[in-house]
Design a protein around this motif. Sequence first.
Motif, short mmCIF file in Angstrom:
data_model
loop_
_atom_site.label_atom_id
_atom_site.label_comp_id
_atom_site.label_asym_id
_atom_site.label_seq_id
_atom_site.Cartn_x
_atom_site.Cartn_y
_atom_site.Cartn_z
N ILE A 1 0.85 -1.19 0.00
CA ILE A 1 0.00 0.00 0.00
C ILE A 1 0.89 1.24 0.00
O ILE A 1 1.87 1.31 0.74
N CYS B 1 -3.24 6.13 -0.03
CA CYS B 1 -4.06 5.65 1.10
C CYS B 1 -4.02 6.61 2.29
O CYS B 1 -4.96 6.64 3.09
N VAL C 1 -6.94 8.65 3.62
CA VAL C 1 -8.13 8.21 2.89
C VAL C 1 -8.70 6.98 3.59
O VAL C 1 -9.84 6.95 4.03
N LYS C 2 -7.84 5.95 3.71
CA LYS C 2 -8.19 4.77 4.50
C LYS C 2 -9.59 4.25 4.18
O LYS C 2 -10.42 4.07 5.06
N ASP C 3 -9.82 4.03 2.91
CA ASP C 3 -11.13 3.57 2.46
C ASP C 3 -11.54 2.25 3.12
O ASP C 3 -12.70 2.09 3.51
N GLY C 4 -10.60 1.33 3.22
CA GLY C 4 -10.86 0.08 3.91
C GLY C 4 -11.46 -1.04 3.09
O GLY C 4 -11.53 -2.18 3.56
N ASP C 5 -11.88 -0.77 1.86
CA ASP C 5 -12.45 -1.84 1.04
C ASP C 5 -11.44 -2.97 0.79
O ASP C 5 -11.83 -4.11 0.61
N CYS C 6 -10.16 -2.62 0.78
CA CYS C 6 -9.14 -3.66 0.56
C CYS C 6 -9.19 -4.72 1.65
O CYS C 6 -8.98 -5.90 1.38
N PHE D 1 -3.30 2.20 5.77
CA PHE D 1 -3.32 0.76 6.02
C PHE D 1 -2.03 0.14 5.47
O PHE D 1 -1.37 0.74 4.60
N CYS E 1 -9.45 -0.73 -4.47
CA CYS E 1 -9.03 0.54 -3.87
C CYS E 1 -9.43 1.72 -4.76
O CYS E 1 -9.02 1.80 -5.91
N VAL F 1 -8.53 4.74 -4.74
CA VAL F 1 -7.47 5.70 -5.05
C VAL F 1 -6.21 5.03 -5.62
O VAL F 1 -5.15 5.64 -5.71
N ILE G 1 -2.64 0.55 -4.17
CA ILE G 1 -1.99 -0.75 -4.00
C ILE G 1 -1.23 -1.16 -5.26
O ILE G 1 -1.74 -1.06 -6.37
#
Length: 78
Positions: free
Chosen positions: A4, A8, A11-16, A32, A49, A51, A54
């Motif tokens: 990562i 990130c 942002v830390k979207d978390g879907d990953c 993350f 992700c 954005v 990854i």
Amino acid sequence: AYVITDPCIDVKDGDCTVACPVDCIYEGGRMFYIHPGECINCGLCLSVCPVDAISWDEEIPQDRVQFKAVNQDFFGPD
Ligand code: SF4
Ligand code: F3S
């Protein structure tokens, strides 16, 4: 392992973490991190992700290559 990188941060979207079948993506302070020893290289996290943070560690863009060490260092030495 997959890594990562800076998009990130904050942002830390978390879907990953939802996509990862082995739960090897961990929340840190501002981003993350993927545990390089636990990642099975399935690539499932890559496309979710929003954005594009990854990367496969052998194909990281030059300006983000330091994040390979950043992810490793989060977990400490093996
Ligand atoms: Fe998890 Fe697969 Fe992504 Fe590795 S490549 S962090 S195992 S979803
Ligand atoms: Fe970060 Fe993208 Fe995962 S923003 S938390 S790497 S889905």
